[in-house]
Design a protein around this motif. Structure first.
Motif, short mmCIF file in Angstrom:
data_model
loop_
_atom_site.label_atom_id
_atom_site.label_comp_id
_atom_site.label_asym_id
_atom_site.label_seq_id
_atom_site.Cartn_x
_atom_site.Cartn_y
_atom_site.Cartn_z
N THR A 114 -0.57 4.87 -12.11
CA THR A 114 -1.49 5.41 -11.11
C THR A 114 -2.72 4.51 -10.97
N THR A 115 -3.28 4.10 -12.10
CA THR A 115 -4.45 3.22 -12.08
C THR A 115 -4.12 1.89 -11.42
N THR A 116 -3.01 1.29 -11.81
CA THR A 116 -2.64 -0.02 -11.26
C THR A 116 -2.35 0.08 -9.77
N SER A 117 -1.66 1.13 -9.35
CA SER A 117 -1.40 1.34 -7.92
C SER A 117 -2.71 1.50 -7.16
N THR A 118 -3.64 2.23 -7.75
CA THR A 118 -4.95 2.43 -7.13
C THR A 118 -5.70 1.11 -7.00
N PHE A 119 -5.67 0.30 -8.07
CA PHE A 119 -6.34 -1.00 -8.03
C PHE A 119 -5.73 -1.91 -6.96
N ILE A 120 -4.39 -1.95 -6.89
CA ILE A 120 -3.72 -2.80 -5.89
C ILE A 120 -4.12 -2.36 -4.48
N SER A 121 -4.05 -1.06 -4.22
CA SER A 121 -4.39 -0.53 -2.90
C SER A 121 -5.83 -0.85 -2.53
N THR A 122 -6.73 -0.71 -3.50
CA THR A 122 -8.15 -0.97 -3.26
C THR A 122 -8.40 -2.44 -2.96
N LEU A 123 -7.78 -3.32 -3.75
CA LEU A 123 -7.94 -4.75 -3.51
C LEU A 123 -7.42 -5.15 -2.13
N LEU A 124 -6.26 -4.62 -1.76
CA LEU A 124 -5.68 -4.93 -0.45
C LEU A 124 -6.57 -4.39 0.68
N GLU A 125 -7.11 -3.19 0.49
CA GLU A 125 -7.97 -2.61 1.52
C GLU A 125 -9.25 -3.44 1.68
N LYS A 126 -9.86 -3.83 0.56
CA LYS A 126 -11.10 -4.61 0.60
C LYS A 126 -10.84 -6.03 1.14
N ALA A 127 -9.59 -6.49 1.04
CA ALA A 127 -9.23 -7.80 1.57
C ALA A 127 -8.75 -7.72 3.03
N ASN A 128 -9.00 -6.54 3.64
CA ASN A 128 -8.68 -6.33 5.06
C ASN A 128 -7.19 -6.45 5.37
N GLN A 129 -6.36 -6.01 4.42
CA GLN A 129 -4.91 -6.05 4.63
C GLN A 129 -4.37 -4.75 5.21
N GLY A 130 -5.20 -3.72 5.27
CA GLY A 130 -4.77 -2.44 5.86
C GLY A 130 -3.55 -1.84 5.23
N PRO A 131 -3.52 -1.67 3.89
CA PRO A 131 -2.30 -1.16 3.25
C PRO A 131 -2.05 0.31 3.54
N THR A 132 -0.78 0.68 3.46
CA THR A 132 -0.39 2.09 3.39
C THR A 132 -0.12 2.38 1.91
N ALA A 133 -0.51 3.56 1.45
CA ALA A 133 -0.38 3.86 0.02
C ALA A 133 0.11 5.28 -0.20
N ALA A 134 0.99 5.43 -1.20
CA ALA A 134 1.46 6.75 -1.65
C ALA A 134 1.34 6.76 -3.16
N ILE A 135 0.31 7.44 -3.66
CA ILE A 135 -0.05 7.35 -5.07
C ILE A 135 -0.25 8.75 -5.66
N ALA A 136 0.13 8.93 -6.90
CA ALA A 136 0.02 10.23 -7.56
C ALA A 136 -1.35 10.40 -8.20
N GLY A 137 -2.39 10.10 -7.45
CA GLY A 137 -3.74 10.23 -7.95
C GLY A 137 -4.74 9.95 -6.83
N TYR A 138 -5.97 10.34 -7.05
CA TYR A 138 -7.03 10.19 -6.05
C TYR A 138 -7.51 8.75 -6.01
N VAL A 139 -7.49 8.15 -4.83
CA VAL A 139 -7.96 6.77 -4.65
C VAL A 139 -9.33 6.83 -3.99
N PRO A 140 -10.39 6.47 -4.71
CA PRO A 140 -11.75 6.65 -4.20
C PRO A 140 -12.00 6.01 -2.84
N CYS A 141 -11.49 4.79 -2.62
CA CYS A 141 -11.82 4.11 -1.35
C CYS A 141 -11.11 4.75 -0.16
#
Length: 293
Positions: A114-141
């Motif tokens: 969950t943590t690693t998925s969240t980190f990947i999604s966050t990095l991609l979002e901050k890098a303007n990649q516009g990811p779609t994410a399905a994660i078993a936890g709350y992603v702050p961003c």
């Protein structure tokens, strides 16, 4: 069926955002369901067979039923769907379809997925990649456990608890670590290893944690990461200092020192999770400059 579950609600939100008509049920309303109702999802409190009959009467097209492993065979809605001969999918079937339709990163492992998925999604979002994410936890961003972006990449947490992750065919599978868990499904460690090997074999590439002896001895990864050594791995983050609110490390690629990084979370386990996320993004050709920022 079981809309409020962390995995089910993530999938429901993605489909609702993409314009599908979604209905779901659960015993109680929770914050995830409240968010889905705001997105236009039709919610039934309680799981009665009449819910299914009502949907079939309301819409010209018969509903596709999605259930998770937590839904018992005698569930009234499930029984009604079977009586009406509706198409029924397991939650993993839907996630597998989403994974196959996009450039995908699927993250599995006993701890830290969950943590690693969240980190990947966050990095991609901050890098303007516009990811779609399905994660078993709350992603702050995202303010949610799922997100629909306008980019090509989908990030999915791959739960190994029931073995259904063998259906996934990701562009890149990530495995954080392995140890015997979910003994209601896996009688021994070898069975878990076999399942995770099938998960890895179904992907175009495997990124794995070299510091986990079980992974090192049983998997052939396309790329490895380590927080303990620079040799024999593609990515390394050697800790320099650990504090209560951050970790400082030197980041290496192919044995070459790239930069010193500062990670705003404590603990070596989170350094490993963050390195796994950085490595996954680098394999997607996200520049280190964007990642470090």
């Amino acid at each position: 069926i079981g809309l409020g579950g962390v995995g089910m609600s993530a999938l429901a939100l993605i489909l609702a955002e993409r314009g599908h008509i979604i209905s779901g049920s659960d015993q109680q309303i929770n914050p995830r369901i409240s968010q889905l109702i705001e997105k236009g999802v039709n919610f039934f409190k309680g799981q009665k067979d009449s819910n299914i009959y009502l949907l079939c009467k309301k819409y010209e097209i018969s509903p596709l039923i999605i259930k998770s492993s937590a839904i018992p065979l005698n569930n009234p809605e499930l029984k009604a769907a079977e009586n009406l001969r509706l198409e029924i999918w397991h939650r993993s079937d839907l996630l597998a379809k989403l994974i196959k339709e996009q450039t995908s990163i699927a993250v599995g492992g006993s701890h830290g997925k969950t943590t690693t998925s969240t980190f990947i999604s966050t990095l991609l979002e901050k890098a303007n990649q516009g990811p779609t994410a399905a994660i078993a936890g709350y992603v702050p961003c995202f303010g949610s456990n799922s997100h629909v972006g306008n980019g090509d990449i989908l990030v999915a947490e791959a739960d190994e608890s029931d073995g259904t992750l063998v259906k996934f065919q990701a562009n890149c599978s990530v495995i954080t670590n392995l140890e015997l868990d979910h003994t209601d499904h896996y009688p021994n460690l070898n069975e878990l290893i076999k399942t995770m090997q099938k998960f890895a074999e179904g992907s175009k590439s495997l990124l794995a944690n070299y510091d986990c002896r079980i992974l090192r001895n049983n998997f052939k990864a396309s790329a490895w990461w380590s927080i303990n050594n620079i040799e024999d791995v593609d990515f390394a983050a050697i800790p320099i200092a650990l504090y209560g609110d951050q970790t400082i490390a030197d980041f290496y690629e192919k044995g070459e020192l790239i930069s010193r990084i500062q990670i705003p979370v404590p603990g070596l386990h989170n350094l490993s999770n963050a390195l796994g996320a950085i490595s996954a993004c680098r394999l997607q050709n996200i520049s280190f400059k964007e990642i470090k920022k």
